[in-house]
Design an enzyme around this catalytic site. Structure first.
Site, short mmCIF file in Angstrom:
data_model
loop_
_atom_site.label_atom_id
_atom_site.label_comp_id
_atom_site.label_asym_id
_atom_site.label_seq_id
_atom_site.Cartn_x
_atom_site.Cartn_y
_atom_site.Cartn_z
N LYS A 11 0.77 -1.15 -0.09
CA LYS A 11 0.04 -0.27 0.08
C LYS A 11 0.90 1.13 0.23
O LYS A 11 1.83 1.32 -0.70
CB LYS A 11 -0.90 -0.02 1.18
CG LYS A 11 -1.66 -1.38 1.43
CD LYS A 11 -2.82 -1.44 2.28
CE LYS A 11 -3.67 -2.85 2.00
NZ LYS A 11 -4.75 -2.80 2.84
N SER A 204 -6.28 -9.32 6.55
CA SER A 204 -5.71 -9.73 7.78
C SER A 204 -5.09 -10.97 7.97
O SER A 204 -5.28 -11.70 9.15
CB SER A 204 -7.10 -9.65 9.06
OG SER A 204 -7.54 -8.20 9.28
P1 13P Z 1 -4.50 -6.42 5.52
O1 13P Z 1 -3.59 -7.70 5.39
O2 13P Z 1 -3.85 -5.13 6.23
O3 13P Z 1 -5.85 -6.76 6.05
O4 13P Z 1 -4.78 -5.66 4.08
C1 13P Z 1 -5.26 -6.67 3.21
C2 13P Z 1 -5.09 -6.27 1.77
O5 13P Z 1 -5.95 -5.29 1.24
C3 13P Z 1 -4.10 -6.76 0.72
O6 13P Z 1 -4.33 -6.27 -0.49
#
Ligand code: 13P
Length: 241
Positions: A11, A204
């Site tokens: 991200k 998660s």
């Molecule tokens: P998390 O693993 O932080 O929940 O994020 C999942 C995600 O959006 C992966 O693209």
């Protein structure tokens, strides 16, 4: 044969220096990982070039987090397939729920981006998933099937990965039950023309639940957000039992 693919989605995290430091710590942990497991890291655009240089000769593949459908043009803030290919990008996340929710991406733009990736021989990772309200209203299946139908028009299913990411499980610590993720992924597979498309679960995923998730017969991998930011955690996920 369905491939196993474990991908980290960073991200909007990690500078170039942080990305390089991550690799220094992470790469030794995957030297003995089963070669059948594909490992992908999707960094911000700004870190792609140093990532590519530091991954040279490694088994870890590089991924981007979006792609525009035109090759060049007046599209401020966008990046095209030709630019990603030049850096050595092999995968690209398309249609992540954060793009759909916060940046107005629609099934129509998602479809264009998927086809653009394939044009450059980059494998798109298409994200689909329902909100909490949609799940509570019993609409999970209908929402996902509608997304798939619209997103996959004209898309080549021989160069595609799908990630089932229930929106309520993203970044919340609230993982979807492994058996439920398995059920929904089975439903997704039943909609596809090619049964070998790898389908990941995302939401998660962490060292403490990855073994159970990966033990499910329909689940071919994971798309990992928060737990991919720390080298030790992501190494444990990739080296699931
Ligand atoms: P998390 O693993 O932080 O929940 O994020 C999942 C995600 O959006 C992966 O693209």
């Amino acid at each position: 044969m369905r491939k196993i693919l474990i991908a980290g989605n960073w991200k909007m995290y990690k500078t170039q220096a942080e990305a390089k430091a991550f690799l220094q710590s992470f790469l030794p942990h995957v030297e003995n990982t089963d070669p059948a497991r594909g490992i992908i890291l999707c960094s911000p655009f700004t870190a792609l070039d140093p990532m590519s240089q530091n991954l040279h000769g490694s088994r870890v593949r590089l991924g981007a987090q979006n792609i525009h459908w035109e090759e060049v043009g007046a599209y401020t803030g966008e990046v095209s397939g030709v630019m990603l290919k030049e850096i050595g990008v092999s995968y690209v996340i398309v249609g992540h729920s954060e793009r759909r929710q916060y940046f107005g991406e629609t099934d129509e733009t998602v479809n264009l981006r998927l086809k653009a990736a394939q044009q450059y021989a980059i494998t798109p990772i298409l994200c689909v998933g329902e909100t909490k309200a949609q799940r509570d209203a019993g609409e999970t299946e209908a929402v996902i099937l509608a997304q798939l139908k619209a997103d996959l028009v004209g898309v080549d299913q021989s160069n595609l990965v799908i990630a089932y990411e229930p929106i309520w499980a993203i970044g919340t610590g609230d993982t979807c039950e492994a058996t439920e993720a398995n059920r929904v992924i089975g439903l997704i597979r039943a909609q596809l023309d090619n049964p070998d498309v790898p389908i990941q679960y995302g939401g998660s995923v962490k060292p403490s639940n990855v073994d159970e998730i990966m033990a499910q017969p329909e689940i071919d991998g994971a798309l990992v957000g928060g737990a991919s930011l720390e080298a030790g955690d992501f190494a444990r996920i990739v080296n699931y039992e």
